[in-house]
Design an enzyme around this catalytic site. Structure first.
Site, PDB file in Angstrom:
ATOM      1  CD1 TRP A 190     -72.438  18.029  -2.375  1.00 53.32           C
ATOM      2  CD2 TRP A 190     -71.529  16.181  -3.281  1.00 53.32           C
ATOM      3  NE1 TRP A 190     -71.591  18.421  -3.396  1.00 53.32           N
ATOM      4  CE2 TRP A 190     -71.034  17.319  -3.970  1.00 53.32           C
ATOM      5  CE3 TRP A 190     -71.108  14.910  -3.674  1.00 53.32           C
ATOM      6  CZ2 TRP A 190     -70.116  17.214  -5.030  1.00 53.32           C
ATOM      7  CZ3 TRP A 190     -70.209  14.805  -4.735  1.00 53.32           C
ATOM      8  CH2 TRP A 190     -69.715  15.952  -5.383  1.00 53.32           C
ATOM      9  CD  GLU A 231     -71.646  18.062   1.667  1.00 58.41           C
ATOM     10  OE1 GLU A 231     -72.005  16.878   1.509  1.00 58.41           O
ATOM     11  OE2 GLU A 231     -70.455  18.377   1.879  1.00 58.41           O
ATOM     12  CE  LYS A 233     -67.443  20.810  -4.174  1.00 60.90           C
ATOM     13  NZ  LYS A 233     -66.912  19.446  -4.150  1.00 60.90           N
ATOM     14  CG  ASP A 264     -67.638  20.025   3.116  1.00 56.74           C
ATOM     15  OD1 ASP A 264     -66.579  20.670   3.220  1.00 56.74           O
ATOM     16  OD2 ASP A 264     -67.671  18.821   2.820  1.00 56.74           O
ATOM     17  CG  HIS A 267     -68.683  22.110   0.103  1.00 55.46           C
ATOM     18  ND1 HIS A 267     -69.691  21.211  -0.112  1.00 55.46           N
ATOM     19  CD2 HIS A 267     -67.531  21.398  -0.044  1.00 55.46           C
ATOM     20  CE1 HIS A 267     -69.201  20.016  -0.358  1.00 55.46           C
ATOM     21  NE2 HIS A 267     -67.884  20.104  -0.308  1.00 55.46           N
ATOM     22  CG  HIS A 291     -69.744  16.851   5.457  1.00 54.49           C
ATOM     23  ND1 HIS A 291     -69.881  16.422   4.160  1.00 54.49           N
ATOM     24  CD2 HIS A 291     -70.379  15.936   6.245  1.00 54.49           C
ATOM     25  CE1 HIS A 291     -70.599  15.305   4.164  1.00 54.49           C
ATOM     26  NE2 HIS A 291     -70.906  15.000   5.396  1.00 54.49           N
ATOM     27  CG  ASP A 299     -64.325  20.730  -1.498  1.00 56.63           C
ATOM     28  OD1 ASP A 299     -64.245  20.669  -0.266  1.00 56.63           O
ATOM     29  OD2 ASP A 299     -64.988  19.927  -2.189  1.00 56.63           O
ATOM     30  CG  ASP A 301     -62.645  16.966   0.672  1.00 58.64           C
ATOM     31  OD1 ASP A 301     -63.430  17.218   1.587  1.00 58.64           O
ATOM     32  OD2 ASP A 301     -62.935  17.059  -0.538  1.00 58.64           O
ATOM     33  CG  ASP A 331     -66.468  15.121   3.401  1.00 51.93           C
ATOM     34  OD1 ASP A 331     -65.832  14.136   2.968  1.00 51.93           O
ATOM     35  OD2 ASP A 331     -67.185  15.837   2.671  1.00 51.93           O
TER      36      ASP A 331
END
Ligand code: RNT
Ligand code: ZN
Length: 423
Positions: A190, A231, A233, A264, A267, A291, A299, A301, A331
């Protein structure tokens, strides 16, 4: 909090087993199935993505960790200790996911473009001792060479070269991890590259990224040792207008280069979900990486919780028999709560979702759908939500020698008192 009664857990399981049998679901087979699905625990929740390089590291360019809950791991030994404790609270087959930031630099600093297995042998030895597979990630952030916000797609050839060399170095490390531990290491790439304001040459940046990736992936490794993923995004903080490695970019790149895409959960657009993307990706590519994260408005997380999207992700994997084609990586990074608890809560949620997915009479539901029996499908799906799956999960924890129910919090609080509070 009252103590869990083991005999009651067993009794509850037996009752649940009978209830599921009525739906044609074999609970013992379901447990054996999801037990075999590995989940990769990301090391970076343990210290808010700081790593062990002196002077570098931390989140920058596109990712952000917030919170200053006391007790974050500051050394490799502390991180190993925290991971070991956490792993005693997680039932089933775990892997550990390492970022290049987390090398052993005790013998001196080594540039990211020059790191080698010497900086990661401790991880491999530790993983072997603990019976774990390892996954790996190059770190394209938290570094002066990434200060412009561009790495592999930078217009500056020197910057591109530095990061290509980093990627190459990381692939060698990852392949060696796979070779020594006898389980393929998934290396996920990423990069934060993106434009804050509206660019005039998106295409140019993307062309440069293709060239850099091709150079980085030039060396061939056996898939027995190394599996590459890329990855995408949608946007990052400071890269609101255009991300070079977008979804379309990496979809095309991965399919033409025989790489895995990494989806992810945070993303994409806020109403777009990765559970809907898994089947499409796997109709064209042979394996993917996930992820699993939790975006809250962006995003962010957040720690993964047992919500609808998590269940949909797990169900998609099992309904389609993608057990071996989807690599599940976690993640998330929350520095506002106890970090062992963050790992434990997020991972146990993932495992619960897999458990629940395995307890579904999928063939029956599929038959209904094929016959346009949408009423029956809706009724059964709703009923399944409140079936006694928790009794199966508790029994699974009990028989895997990990704490049942809230008992894991006692362990974490004791560890906080005896270990974390001294940091
Ligand atoms: C960033 C990506 C990336 C990182 C980790 C630390 O938006 O999700 O996967 O979170 O590599
Ligand atoms: Zn990610």
């Amino acid at each position: 909090m009252g103590k869990i009664n083991e005999a009651n857990i067993r009794k509850a399981y037996e009752l649940a087993r009978d209830r599921y049998k009525l739906l044609g679901v074999d609970t013992d087979a379901a447990m054996a199935r999801f037990e075999a699905i590995p989940v990769s625990l990301h090391c970076w929740q343990g210290d808010d993505v700081n790593g062990f390089e002196k002077g570098f590291g931390g989140t920058s360019g596109g990712i952000l960790s917030t919170g200053n809950y006391p007790g974050r791991a500051r050394t490799m030994e502390e991180l190993f200790g925290d991971l070991e404790k956490t792993l005693t609270l997680l039932p089933g087959k775990m892997r550990v996911n390492v970022h290049a930031l987390y090398g052993d630099f005790s013998k001196g600093a080594v540039g990211r473009d020059k790191i080698a297995i010497a900086q990661f042998q401790k991880w491999i030895d530790w993983a072997r001792r603990n019976g774990l597979g390892l996954d790996f990630n190059p770190s394209f952030f938290g570094h002066p060479m990434a200060a412009s916000g561009f790495t592999l797609s930078s217009p500056d050839a020197k910057v591109r070269k530095f990061w290509i060399d980093h990627g190459k170095a990381c692939r060698r490390i990852a392949a060696e991890m796979g070779r020594q531990l006898k389980t393929p290491c998934v290396m996920n790439t990423w990069i934060p590259d993106g434009f804050k304001d509206i660019p005039v040459d998106r295409c140019g940046a993307r062309k440069r990224l293709i060239k850099s990736l091709d150079a980085m992936f030039e060396e061939q490794f056996s898939p027995k040792y190394l599996l590459d993923a890329v990855e995408s995004k949608l946007f990052g903080i400071g890269a609101e207008s255009c991300t070079v490695g977008s979804n379309e970019f990496y979809m095309g790149y991965a399919l033409t280069r025989g790489k895995m895409v990494c989806l992810d959960a945070g993303h994409f657009h806020p109403t777009e979900v990765i559970s809907d993307k898994i089947s499409s990706c796997l109709l064209f590519g042979s394996e993917i990486l996930l992820h699993v994260s939790r975006p809250v408005r962006w995003d962010s997380d957040h720690v993964v919780i047992f919500d609808d999207e998590l269940q949909n992700i797990a169900s998609e994997i099992l309904r389609n028999n993608f057990d071996r084609k989807v690599h599940i990586g976690l993640d998330f990074f929350d520095g506002t709560i106890n970090r062992l608890a963050a790992w434990t809560i997020g991972t146990r949620s993932m495992l619960k979702a897999l458990c629940k997915a395995a307890l579904e009479p999928t063939a029956e539901l599929r038959k209904m759908e094929e016959k346009f029996n949408n009423t029956g499908r809706l009724a059964l799906l709703e009923e399944l939500k409140t079936m006694p799956f928790a009794a199966v999960w508790d029994f699974y924890c009990l028989t895997h020698n990990v704490p049942v129910g809230m008992d894991y919090m006692e362990e974490i609080l004791a560890y906080e008192k005896s270990v974390l509070s001294g940091r």
